[in-house]
Design a protein around this motif. Structure first.
Motif, PDB file in Angstrom:
ATOM      1  N   CYS A 205      42.819 -77.755 118.648  1.00 29.27           N
ATOM      2  CA  CYS A 205      41.874 -76.938 117.905  1.00 29.27           C
ATOM      3  C   CYS A 205      41.108 -77.858 116.959  1.00 29.27           C
ATOM      4  CB  CYS A 205      42.657 -75.889 117.111  1.00 29.27           C
ATOM      5  SG  CYS A 205      41.685 -74.890 115.973  1.00 29.27           S
TER       6      CYS A 205
ATOM      7  N   GLN B  45      48.115 -76.349 113.812  1.00 27.95           N
ATOM      8  CA  GLN B  45      48.314 -75.647 115.068  1.00 27.95           C
ATOM      9  C   GLN B  45      49.782 -75.306 115.269  1.00 27.95           C
ATOM     10  OE1 GLN B  45      45.385 -78.566 117.461  1.00 27.95           O
ATOM     11  NE2 GLN B  45      46.146 -76.864 118.690  1.00 27.95           N
TER      12      GLN B  45
ATOM     13  N   GLY C 136      43.231 -80.650 114.976  1.00 27.74           N
ATOM     14  CA  GLY C 136      44.640 -80.450 114.701  1.00 27.74           C
ATOM     15  C   GLY C 136      45.489 -81.414 115.511  1.00 27.74           C
TER      16      GLY C 136
ATOM     17  N   CYS D  72      45.833 -71.450 115.672  1.00 33.28           N
ATOM     18  CA  CYS D  72      45.221 -72.513 114.879  1.00 33.28           C
ATOM     19  C   CYS D  72      44.805 -71.928 113.534  1.00 33.28           C
ATOM     20  CB  CYS D  72      44.019 -73.069 115.631  1.00 33.28           C
ATOM     21  SG  CYS D  72      42.956 -74.193 114.701  1.00 33.28           S
TER      22      CYS D  72
ATOM     23  N   TRP E  21      38.018 -75.343 120.723  1.00 30.70           N
ATOM     24  CA  TRP E  21      39.226 -75.685 121.460  1.00 30.70           C
ATOM     25  C   TRP E  21      38.882 -76.763 122.482  1.00 30.70           C
ATOM     26  CZ3 TRP E  21      44.096 -74.514 120.267  1.00 30.70           C
ATOM     27  CH2 TRP E  21      44.338 -73.402 119.468  1.00 30.70           C
TER      28      TRP E  21
ATOM     29  N   THR F  27      48.840 -78.484 120.482  1.00 31.85           N
ATOM     30  CA  THR F  27      49.976 -77.734 121.046  1.00 31.85           C
ATOM     31  C   THR F  27      50.157 -78.204 122.476  1.00 31.85           C
ATOM     32  OG1 THR F  27      49.674 -75.738 119.715  1.00 31.85           O
ATOM     33  CG2 THR F  27      50.821 -75.486 121.825  1.00 31.85           C
TER      34      THR F  27
END
Lengths: 116, 111
Positions: A92, A6, A108, A23, A34, A111
């Motif tokens: 993600c 990500q 991931g 991603c 997500w 973020t």
């Protein structure tokens, strides 16, 4: 070992601005997701995506949110007009097989979105 | 989504076994039991899942009660790296694509 990537790791944006979180799922995976986690709270499902369309979405995923797989490798989450309450860690995830078959999802590193 | 109940926190010593319990008394016949964990500042990570029989993999073992109303995640030898929040999640079939995370159990591993 393959992993979900990500970018960016941290994004700061002004309230009302559009943001795109990116991603790269694991290359042969077919199902994409997500999730978000507001600081100190639970991980919450936002949306799942398969065969170029949304397969399931939560109440959180309103008209301000959209997802796209613009090419064969990226999967993006767009927030059109960010609000302060959109500040959260966004994860993600991807899976190879149909989640109905109860296979694992790979997440991931996230973020961190900060809306100021 | 069927509900799971886990202790808020547990503590263990390094290199000792850890048994993390989960109650899911309203589980349906088609619900799988999944365990994920979240290390500090990281995304969730799959640990193990099962339906009726006990399961083993390189990370852990999953012991499922005969009536399936509870299960236990077993870490055979805890390491400092196992300190994380552990989530027990029920996942059914049908159109359910999502994982529904609860608050989980915060596992602290003491050196």
């Amino acid at each position: 070992e393959p992993e979900v990537t990500q970018t960016p790791s941290h994004q700061v944006t002004q309230m009302g601005q559009e943001v795109i979180l990116r991603c790269v799922p694991i290359s042969n995976h077919l199902y994409f997701y997500w999730y978000r986690q507001i600081l100190g709270q639970k991980v919450e499902f936002l949306v799942s995506f398969y065969n170029n369309e949304i397969s399931e979405k939560s109440e959180i995923f309103d008209d301000q949110f959209s997802v796209e797989r613009p090419d064969g490798s990226n999967f993006t989450l767009k927030i059109r007009s960010t609000k302060l309450e959109d500040s959260a860690m966004y994860f993600c995830a991807s899976s190879l097989e149909n989640p109905r078959e109860n296979t694992e999802a790979f997440f991931g590193q996230g973020t961190r979105l900060t809306v100021v | 989504d069927a509900k799971t109940t886990q202790p808020n926190s547990m503590e263990s010593n390094e290199e000792e076994p850890v048994h993390l319990p989960c109650n899911h008394s309203t589980i349906s016949g088609t619900d799988y039991i999944h365990w994920y964990r979240q290390l500090p500042s990281q995304g969730p990570e799959y640990v193990i899942h099962g339906l009726t029989s006990n399961v083993n993999n390189r990370m852990a073992s999953l012991a499922i009660a005969e009536d399936r109303k509870s299960s236990t995640l077993i870490l055979h030898r805890a390491t400092l790296r196992d300190a994380a929040v552990y989530y027990c999640i029920l996942r059914g079939g049908g159109s359910n694509y999502k994982l529904t995370f609860g608050k989980g159990t915060l596992l602290t591993v003491n050196p």
